[in-house]
Design a protein around this motif. Structure first.
Motif, PDB file in Angstrom:
ATOM      1  N   SER A   1       0.849  -1.182   0.000  1.00  0.00           N
ATOM      2  CA  SER A   1       0.000   0.000   0.000  1.00  0.00           C
ATOM      3  C   SER A   1       0.888   1.236   0.000  1.00  0.00           C
ATOM      4  O   SER A   1       1.990   1.223   0.568  1.00  0.00           O
ATOM      5  CB  SER A   1      -0.935   0.014   1.223  1.00  0.00           C
ATOM      6  OG  SER A   1      -0.194   0.090   2.428  1.00  0.00           O
ATOM      7  N   TYR A   2       0.391   2.291  -0.640  1.00  0.00           N
ATOM      8  CA  TYR A   2       1.142   3.538  -0.796  1.00  0.00           C
ATOM      9  C   TYR A   2       0.271   4.684  -0.293  1.00  0.00           C
ATOM     10  O   TYR A   2      -0.712   5.057  -0.946  1.00  0.00           O
ATOM     11  CB  TYR A   2       1.528   3.749  -2.262  1.00  0.00           C
ATOM     12  CG  TYR A   2       2.342   2.599  -2.825  1.00  0.00           C
ATOM     13  CD1 TYR A   2       3.727   2.628  -2.779  1.00  0.00           C
ATOM     14  CD2 TYR A   2       1.717   1.481  -3.377  1.00  0.00           C
ATOM     15  CE1 TYR A   2       4.474   1.576  -3.287  1.00  0.00           C
ATOM     16  CE2 TYR A   2       2.453   0.427  -3.883  1.00  0.00           C
ATOM     17  CZ  TYR A   2       3.835   0.480  -3.828  1.00  0.00           C
ATOM     18  OH  TYR A   2       4.577  -0.577  -4.321  1.00  0.00           O
ATOM     19  N   PRO A   3       0.577   5.243   0.878  1.00  0.00           N
ATOM     20  CA  PRO A   3      -0.275   6.278   1.467  1.00  0.00           C
ATOM     21  C   PRO A   3      -0.508   7.474   0.558  1.00  0.00           C
ATOM     22  O   PRO A   3      -1.585   8.082   0.597  1.00  0.00           O
ATOM     23  CB  PRO A   3       0.484   6.688   2.730  1.00  0.00           C
ATOM     24  CG  PRO A   3       1.304   5.494   3.081  1.00  0.00           C
ATOM     25  CD  PRO A   3       1.685   4.881   1.778  1.00  0.00           C
ATOM     26  N   ASP A   4       0.466   7.832  -0.269  1.00  0.00           N
ATOM     27  CA  ASP A   4       0.310   8.979  -1.166  1.00  0.00           C
ATOM     28  C   ASP A   4      -0.204   8.586  -2.540  1.00  0.00           C
ATOM     29  O   ASP A   4      -0.255   9.423  -3.444  1.00  0.00           O
ATOM     30  CB  ASP A   4       1.662   9.699  -1.326  1.00  0.00           C
ATOM     31  CG  ASP A   4       2.160  10.248   0.000  1.00  0.00           C
ATOM     32  OD1 ASP A   4       1.314  10.687   0.805  1.00  0.00           O
ATOM     33  OD2 ASP A   4       3.381  10.234   0.228  1.00  0.00           O
ATOM     34  N   GLY A   5      -0.562   7.291  -2.722  1.00  0.00           N
ATOM     35  CA  GLY A   5      -1.035   6.834  -4.016  1.00  0.00           C
ATOM     36  C   GLY A   5       0.110   6.364  -4.900  1.00  0.00           C
ATOM     37  O   GLY A   5       1.291   6.550  -4.599  1.00  0.00           O
ATOM     38  N   VAL A   6      -0.253   5.746  -6.006  1.00  0.00           N
ATOM     39  CA  VAL A   6       0.723   5.228  -6.964  1.00  0.00           C
ATOM     40  C   VAL A   6       0.715   6.117  -8.198  1.00  0.00           C
ATOM     41  O   VAL A   6      -0.343   6.464  -8.724  1.00  0.00           O
ATOM     42  CB  VAL A   6       0.378   3.774  -7.367  1.00  0.00           C
ATOM     43  CG1 VAL A   6       1.342   3.269  -8.426  1.00  0.00           C
ATOM     44  CG2 VAL A   6       0.419   2.877  -6.142  1.00  0.00           C
ATOM     45  N   TYR A   7       1.886   6.495  -8.657  1.00  0.00           N
ATOM     46  CA  TYR A   7       1.965   7.259  -9.890  1.00  0.00           C
ATOM     47  C   TYR A   7       3.216   6.845 -10.649  1.00  0.00           C
ATOM     48  O   TYR A   7       4.152   6.277 -10.097  1.00  0.00           O
ATOM     49  CB  TYR A   7       1.995   8.761  -9.610  1.00  0.00           C
ATOM     50  CG  TYR A   7       3.259   9.243  -8.956  1.00  0.00           C
ATOM     51  CD1 TYR A   7       4.308   9.778  -9.710  1.00  0.00           C
ATOM     52  CD2 TYR A   7       3.409   9.188  -7.576  1.00  0.00           C
ATOM     53  CE1 TYR A   7       5.464  10.216  -9.108  1.00  0.00           C
ATOM     54  CE2 TYR A   7       4.562   9.629  -6.961  1.00  0.00           C
ATOM     55  CZ  TYR A   7       5.588  10.149  -7.734  1.00  0.00           C
ATOM     56  OH  TYR A   7       6.733  10.581  -7.125  1.00  0.00           O
TER      57      TYR A   7
END
Length: 289
Positions: A221-227
């Motif tokens: 999981s990536y707290p800042d989202g995946v980009y």
């Protein structure tokens, strides 16, 4: 964000949780890929209940866009708590230099602890964990649309990890393990949490063929989202994706060995509708001195 090489946790940090059944001990070198790893130990004191020694580890890799230098040194204390229990405490200073993208270089004091239990000659259990406080040679990144603080603070990460493993060593080798990684960063897009479950085994087949297999499942999981961005450098497939691999080896005389390998790597990011799948087949020949 898919982690950079600076996020990778060296396999030696979590003894035995890697894809093959092994438990790291002092005096053994380890490495992977086309790098030039080295390891040294200097023993200061030894008795029947405790061992203390200094350790130095270094790694050098050259090729494509992944050139790096990795150096660490510290102290390690081994305690024989019981004839079936070993405890290891370790403290290190770690310097990682990523030459093609120096902003991912860092210095970190690190601490590790591991406990191994040998039920008998065939059944082994171990648990381990540690922390790394990383100070990078770069400023923090700020999300688009946010006013950056002035002056920009230096990037700093806190890595916490731990895991457990069971291993069987008999007519065949088998191990199963769980590991958890938590990287918290003050730089936007760099934090992640990861669970990893792995299984591995090896057996001798007819015609002097050895078969090794491993499988691992990642839940990240990536707290800042995946980009995705063109300036990102992703780490190796087997450190960033769920994987299945099989390796067959056979010795030809006393000096030559041939092997065939297959690996499949998969990752999925449902929120971003990204899916990654890769198949790799390799054939090799080794000369043993």
């Amino acid at each position: 964000r898919i982690p950079s090489p600076g996020h990778a946790v060296p396999r030696g940090i979590l003894p035995g949780i890697g894809p093959w059944p092994a438990f790291g001990r002092s005096g053994r070198g380890s490495g992977r890929g086309p790098g030039l790893p080295a390891k040294g130990d200097a023993h200061f004191e030894e008795d029947t209940a405790m061992k203390s020694h200094g350790t130095t580890d270094s790694g050098l890799r050259r090729g494509a866009e992944r050139d790096y230098t990795d150096v660490a040194g510290g102290l390690s204390f081994d305690f024989l708590l019981h004839e079936q229990f070993d405890l290891r405490l370790q403290a290190k200073a770690h310097r990682f230099l990523f030459h093609n993208r120096f902003t991912y270089s860092y210095f970190a004091p690190e601490g590790f602890v591991s406990l191994q239990f040998r039920a008998n000659r065939r059944h082994h259990f171990d648990v381990s964990g540690g922390a790394s406080l990383r100070s990078y040679d770069s400023k923090i990144a700020v999300a688009d649309g946010y006013e950056p603080p002035q002056p920009l603070p230096q990037r700093s990460d806190v890595l916490i990890f731990g895991g457990a493993r069971y291993a069987y060593r008999g007519p065949f080798h088998f191990s199963v393990g769980y590991a958890y990684f938590d990287l918290s960063s003050n730089s936007w897009g760099e934090s992640f949490r990861r669970h990893r479950v792995s299984i591995a085994g090896g057996v001798r087949l007819p015609w002097e063929i050895s078969a090794l297999g491993s499988a691992s499942i990642f839940l990240s999981s990536y707290p800042d989202g995946v980009y995705l961005a063109p300036n990102l450098t992703v780490i190796e497939d087997d450190e960033n994706a769920s994987a299945v691999s099989v390796k067959l080896t056979r010795s030809l005389g006393s000096h030559f060995e041939v092997d065939a390998r297959y690996g499949a790597y998969f990752n999925s990011f449902p929120r971003n509708e990204y899916t990654y799948l890769r198949h790799v087949v390799t054939l090799g020949c080794s000369y043993l001195f």
